[in-house]
Design a protein around this motif. Structure first.
Motif, mmCIF file in Angstrom:
data_model
loop_
_atom_site.group_PDB
_atom_site.id
_atom_site.type_symbol
_atom_site.label_atom_id
_atom_site.label_comp_id
_atom_site.label_asym_id
_atom_site.label_seq_id
_atom_site.Cartn_x
_atom_site.Cartn_y
_atom_site.Cartn_z
ATOM 1 N N GLY A 166 -15.773 -25.757 34.482
ATOM 2 C CA GLY A 166 -16.663 -26.077 35.589
ATOM 3 C C GLY A 166 -17.766 -27.053 35.221
ATOM 4 O O GLY A 166 -18.295 -27.749 36.094
ATOM 5 N N MET A 167 -18.111 -27.119 33.921
ATOM 6 C CA MET A 167 -19.181 -28.034 33.534
ATOM 7 C C MET A 167 -18.854 -29.483 33.915
ATOM 8 O O MET A 167 -19.742 -30.238 34.305
ATOM 9 C CB MET A 167 -19.447 -27.955 32.029
ATOM 10 C CG MET A 167 -20.587 -28.861 31.609
ATOM 11 S SD MET A 167 -21.115 -28.623 29.927
ATOM 12 C CE MET A 167 -19.840 -29.473 29.034
ATOM 13 N N ALA B 133 -19.544 -29.807 37.577
ATOM 14 C CA ALA B 133 -20.975 -29.673 37.838
ATOM 15 C C ALA B 133 -21.694 -30.952 37.406
ATOM 16 O O ALA B 133 -22.545 -31.479 38.131
ATOM 17 C CB ALA B 133 -21.531 -28.455 37.109
ATOM 18 N N HIS C 261 -24.843 -24.094 30.806
ATOM 19 C CA HIS C 261 -23.705 -23.742 31.657
ATOM 20 C C HIS C 261 -23.085 -22.440 31.166
ATOM 21 O O HIS C 261 -22.541 -21.676 31.948
ATOM 22 C CB HIS C 261 -22.655 -24.851 31.640
ATOM 23 C CG HIS C 261 -23.163 -26.143 32.200
ATOM 24 N ND1 HIS C 261 -23.024 -26.479 33.522
ATOM 25 C CD2 HIS C 261 -23.844 -27.163 31.625
ATOM 26 C CE1 HIS C 261 -23.579 -27.668 33.744
ATOM 27 N NE2 HIS C 261 -24.088 -28.099 32.601
ATOM 28 N N THR C 262 -23.102 -22.247 29.874
ATOM 29 C CA THR C 262 -22.567 -21.028 29.276
ATOM 30 C C THR C 262 -23.323 -20.763 27.999
ATOM 31 O O THR C 262 -23.286 -21.572 27.076
ATOM 32 C CB THR C 262 -21.070 -21.172 28.937
ATOM 33 O OG1 THR C 262 -20.362 -21.475 30.142
ATOM 34 C CG2 THR C 262 -20.492 -19.894 28.394
ATOM 35 N N VAL D 100 -27.666 -22.217 35.351
ATOM 36 C CA VAL D 100 -26.975 -22.772 36.516
ATOM 37 C C VAL D 100 -26.972 -21.881 37.761
ATOM 38 O O VAL D 100 -26.326 -22.210 38.749
ATOM 39 C CB VAL D 100 -25.542 -23.260 36.174
ATOM 40 C CG1 VAL D 100 -25.606 -24.515 35.309
ATOM 41 C CG2 VAL D 100 -24.734 -22.167 35.499
ATOM 42 N N ASN E 227 -25.499 -24.439 41.023
ATOM 43 C CA ASN E 227 -24.699 -25.651 41.170
ATOM 44 C C ASN E 227 -24.324 -25.865 42.622
ATOM 45 O O ASN E 227 -24.363 -24.945 43.434
ATOM 46 C CB ASN E 227 -23.389 -25.516 40.385
ATOM 47 C CG ASN E 227 -23.590 -25.582 38.893
ATOM 48 O OD1 ASN E 227 -24.458 -26.307 38.415
ATOM 49 N ND2 ASN E 227 -22.797 -24.831 38.162
ATOM 50 N N ARG F 75 -9.279 -20.641 35.696
ATOM 51 C CA ARG F 75 -8.878 -20.861 34.320
ATOM 52 C C ARG F 75 -8.550 -19.491 33.739
ATOM 53 O O ARG F 75 -9.207 -18.504 34.060
ATOM 54 C CB ARG F 75 -10.035 -21.445 33.512
ATOM 55 C CG ARG F 75 -10.094 -22.943 33.516
ATOM 56 C CD ARG F 75 -11.216 -23.450 32.640
ATOM 57 N NE ARG F 75 -12.506 -22.911 33.053
ATOM 58 C CZ ARG F 75 -13.444 -22.495 32.220
ATOM 59 N NH1 ARG F 75 -13.240 -22.520 30.918
ATOM 60 N NH2 ARG F 75 -14.599 -22.036 32.672
ATOM 61 N N GLN G 169 -13.472 -14.641 30.099
ATOM 62 C CA GLN G 169 -14.619 -14.580 31.015
ATOM 63 C C GLN G 169 -14.212 -14.283 32.451
ATOM 64 O O GLN G 169 -14.934 -13.614 33.189
ATOM 65 C CB GLN G 169 -15.349 -15.939 30.949
ATOM 66 C CG GLN G 169 -16.404 -16.130 32.016
ATOM 67 C CD GLN G 169 -16.869 -17.581 32.136
ATOM 68 O OE1 GLN G 169 -16.556 -18.407 31.297
ATOM 69 N NE2 GLN G 169 -17.616 -17.886 33.179
ATOM 70 N N GLU H 178 -20.487 -14.824 34.877
ATOM 71 C CA GLU H 178 -20.262 -16.075 35.604
ATOM 72 C C GLU H 178 -21.596 -16.791 35.816
ATOM 73 O O GLU H 178 -22.322 -16.503 36.756
ATOM 74 C CB GLU H 178 -19.605 -15.787 36.950
ATOM 75 C CG GLU H 178 -19.003 -16.999 37.623
ATOM 76 C CD GLU H 178 -17.920 -17.639 36.767
ATOM 77 O OE1 GLU H 178 -18.231 -18.668 36.125
ATOM 78 O OE2 GLU H 178 -16.786 -17.118 36.730
ATOM 79 N N PRO H 179 -21.926 -17.716 34.924
ATOM 80 C CA PRO H 179 -23.218 -18.416 35.043
ATOM 81 C C PRO H 179 -23.485 -18.941 36.459
ATOM 82 O O PRO H 179 -24.539 -18.709 37.016
ATOM 83 C CB PRO H 179 -23.094 -19.526 34.013
ATOM 84 C CG PRO H 179 -22.218 -18.915 32.946
ATOM 85 C CD PRO H 179 -21.206 -18.090 33.693
ATOM 86 N N CYS H 180 -22.529 -19.661 37.043
ATOM 87 C CA CYS H 180 -22.660 -20.002 38.465
ATOM 88 C C CYS H 180 -21.351 -19.688 39.166
ATOM 89 O O CYS H 180 -21.274 -18.830 40.009
ATOM 90 C CB CYS H 180 -23.032 -21.475 38.674
ATOM 91 S SG CYS H 180 -23.164 -21.821 40.437
ATOM 92 N N GLY H 181 -20.291 -20.400 38.769
ATOM 93 C CA GLY H 181 -19.018 -20.251 39.463
ATOM 94 C C GLY H 181 -18.964 -21.247 40.597
ATOM 95 O O GLY H 181 -19.928 -21.401 41.349
ATOM 96 N N LEU H 182 -17.857 -21.950 40.693
ATOM 97 C CA LEU H 182 -17.704 -22.944 41.750
ATOM 98 C C LEU H 182 -16.649 -22.497 42.765
ATOM 99 O O LEU H 182 -16.775 -22.748 43.959
ATOM 100 C CB LEU H 182 -17.292 -24.297 41.149
ATOM 101 C CG LEU H 182 -18.239 -24.852 40.057
ATOM 102 C CD1 LEU H 182 -17.657 -26.120 39.441
ATOM 103 C CD2 LEU H 182 -19.626 -25.110 40.608
HETATM 104 C C1 GLC Z 1 -19.321 -22.942 33.179
HETATM 105 C C2 GLC Z 1 -19.623 -21.561 33.764
HETATM 106 C C3 GLC Z 1 -19.504 -21.558 35.284
HETATM 107 C C4 GLC Z 1 -20.326 -22.691 35.851
HETATM 108 C C5 GLC Z 1 -19.915 -24.013 35.222
HETATM 109 C C6 GLC Z 1 -20.727 -25.176 35.712
HETATM 110 O O1 GLC Z 1 -17.961 -23.242 33.333
HETATM 111 O O2 GLC Z 1 -18.741 -20.605 33.223
HETATM 112 O O3 GLC Z 1 -19.972 -20.333 35.801
HETATM 113 O O4 GLC Z 1 -20.121 -22.760 37.250
HETATM 114 O O5 GLC Z 1 -20.095 -23.937 33.818
HETATM 115 O O6 GLC Z 1 -22.097 -25.017 35.478
#
Ligand code: GLC
Length: 474
Positions: free
Chosen positions: A24-25, A28, A166-167, A211, A244, A298, A302, A376-380
């Motif tokens: 996801g980074m 993002a 991000h993580t 995030v 995000n 993915r 996690q 899950e820091p953010c999750g998209l």
């Molecule tokens: C990482 C995190 C995810 C986040 C992404 C973008 O992949 O696991 O939660 O949305 O970074 O910041």
């Protein structure tokens, strides 16, 4: 310097979609860069050129310079220009060892490249040198791969700095010998008896962005702080949470080229029904009215896909079915395939590839989407599915808590289903609640509509970043 005019923001990341994409980074980073540019900010991304089978990635209007680097780094070039398929300029760093078939792991073994410490210290030293040359107002770093840059800049050379986490799980921990190669206040990067790039940037950056707001709170706790909670707590208000966004022009059912029947808010029932029917057919099922749960993920620990597979024995009684699209770790792919093979009427899985058109169809055609992340820091994906009118069932962690409002807790505002606990029991309960709710036409329509009409784009998060840049530039 010709072609290397200073940007306001130098934005350094190990991934940037579509040039280098693991997780996801990448999305993002590119989403934020684009949104900042749309708001009129001059932002220049810098990333490693991992190359292609045919060599370096080509740039139009390329300008290239040799960077002055520490002795241990070897010859390093920066190439600035516009890659094909990208709407803006980037800087690629080319150095020995950076170009690889995968940014982090050897695809044949799945193990991290043994010289990742060297590779990302070179990248970080190159970011520092570019900062000296370009003198941006803000240096924005992302995750550990870029974090050591702050050790290669003296106090005078350091602009306002931001680190996005991000993580937190990956910190770039490596041998303490690296501390001797860090010229400025290397103590910041010392962590017990090793070197830790991330902790150095946590200690030094003017602002640290997590995030999502909830992730910013979670990482202050011992349980989720991955050893960094005290360091982060010491930074006080310098730690902020900004969720995000998603690319709302891509992740929308409106005029969507991957859907046989694109749809909008008004005709979502017919559009979603067509997408659902196509998925049921693809899985080889007869439609028995089961709740169709889709998963796009993915396959890494996690993401908790094993928790989703542990639902298999409960699905018939709901009744529910799961359609999974995922790729990644071989052991998780195998678990998914085995579970699908053992429950052919309940679980269908595509695990051999990432298939973007199918991802769109799963966001559209599911009755609900499932995201059973352990953290899950953010999750998209949960935002993407809601944009398609598909509410998510999710574990109550990180950014999932910030983006999903549980409909039983908040009937008038609910947008999905948050499990009460981060485990199989919590998910079973949430699946039952979802099945019940999605049968009630009025509630279902309201939930779908709230998800589709919410602004998930990068506009507000990017504005929040600008405010923060302004705060530290004064
Ligand atoms: C990482 C995190 C995810 C986040 C992404 C973008 O992949 O696991 O939660 O949305 O970074 O910041």
């Amino acid at each position: 310097m010709t072609g290397f005019a200073p940007p306001a923001v130098l934005f350094a990341a190990a991934e940037l979609a579509p040039l280098a994409r693991v997780g996801g980074m990448a999305e993002a980073a590119s989403g934020l860069v684009r949104a900042l540019r749309d708001l009129g900010t001059d932002v220049l991304p810098v990333l490693p050129d991992y190359g292609t089978a045919d060599g370096p990635i080509a740039l139009s209007d390329e300008v290239s310079i040799e960077l002055s680097m520490p002795d241990w780094a070897g010859p390093t070039r920066a190439r600035r220009g516009t890659p094909e398929g990208v709407d803006n300029e980037v800087i690629f760093v080319d150095a020995p060892g950076l170009a690889r078939p995968h940014p982090y792991v050897d695809p044949t073994t799945g193990m991290g490249w043994p010289d990742n410490d060297y590779r990302f210290f070179v990248f970080s030293a190159a970011i520092a040198e570019l900062t000296r040359l370009l003198k941006p107002n803000v240096l924005h770093l992302n995750d550990w791969h870029t974090a050591a840059a702050l050790g290669f800049l003296s106090a005078d050379e350091t602009p306002s700095t931001v680190l996005t986490i991000h993580t937190l799980g990956y910190q770039g921990v490596c041998s303490a010998e690296w501390l001797q190669r860090i010229p400025h206040e290397s103590w910041r990067f010392a962590w017990y008896d090793v070197a830790n790039p991330l902790v150095g940037a946590i200690r030094s950056a003017d602002r640290i962005i997590a995030v999502s707001p909830n992730y910013a709170r979670e990482i202050l706790t011992e349980a989720d702080g991955m050893g960094m909670h005290d360091e982060l707590a010491r930074r006080g208000d310098a730690l902020v949470g900004i969720r995000n966004g998603i690319d709302a022009s891509v992740w929308t059912p409106v005029d969507n080229p991957h859907l046989a029947v694109p749809y909008g808010v008004k005709d979502r029932e017919s559009g979603k029904a067509a997408a659902r029917a196509a998925l049921v057919k693809q899985a080889g099922w007869d439609d028995d009215g089961s709740l169709l749960i889709t998963v796009v993920s993915r396959l890494v620990d996690q993401k908790g896909i094993d928790l989703a597979m542990a639902l298999a024995p409960y699905l018939a009684s709901v009744p529910a079915r799961i359609f999974v699209l995922g790729s990644g770790q071989a052991n998780i792919a195998e678990l998914v395939r085995e579970t699908a093979d053992a429950n052919p009427d309940r679980i269908f899985a595509v695990t051999d590839r990432y298939d973007e058109p199918l991802a769109h169809r799963l966001f559209a055609g599911g009755d609900v989407f499932m995201m059973p992340s352990r953290f899950e820091p953010c999750g998209l994906a949960q935002m993407q599915s809601m944009a398609f009118g598909t509410p998510a069932i999710a574990t109550p962690v990180g950014g999932l808590v910030d983006t999903i409002i549980d409909v039983d807790a908040e009937p008038k505002m609910g947008t999905g289903f948050l499990a009460q606990s981060n485990d199989v029991a919590g998910l079973v309960d949430a699946v039952h609640r979802a099945a019940r709710t999605m049968r009630a036409a009025r509630t279902r329509k309201a939930i779908q509509k709230r998800g589709m009409t919410h602004d998930w784009s990068w506009v507000r998060p990017a504005q929040h970043h600008l405010d923060l840049y302004a705060e530290i530039s004064n």
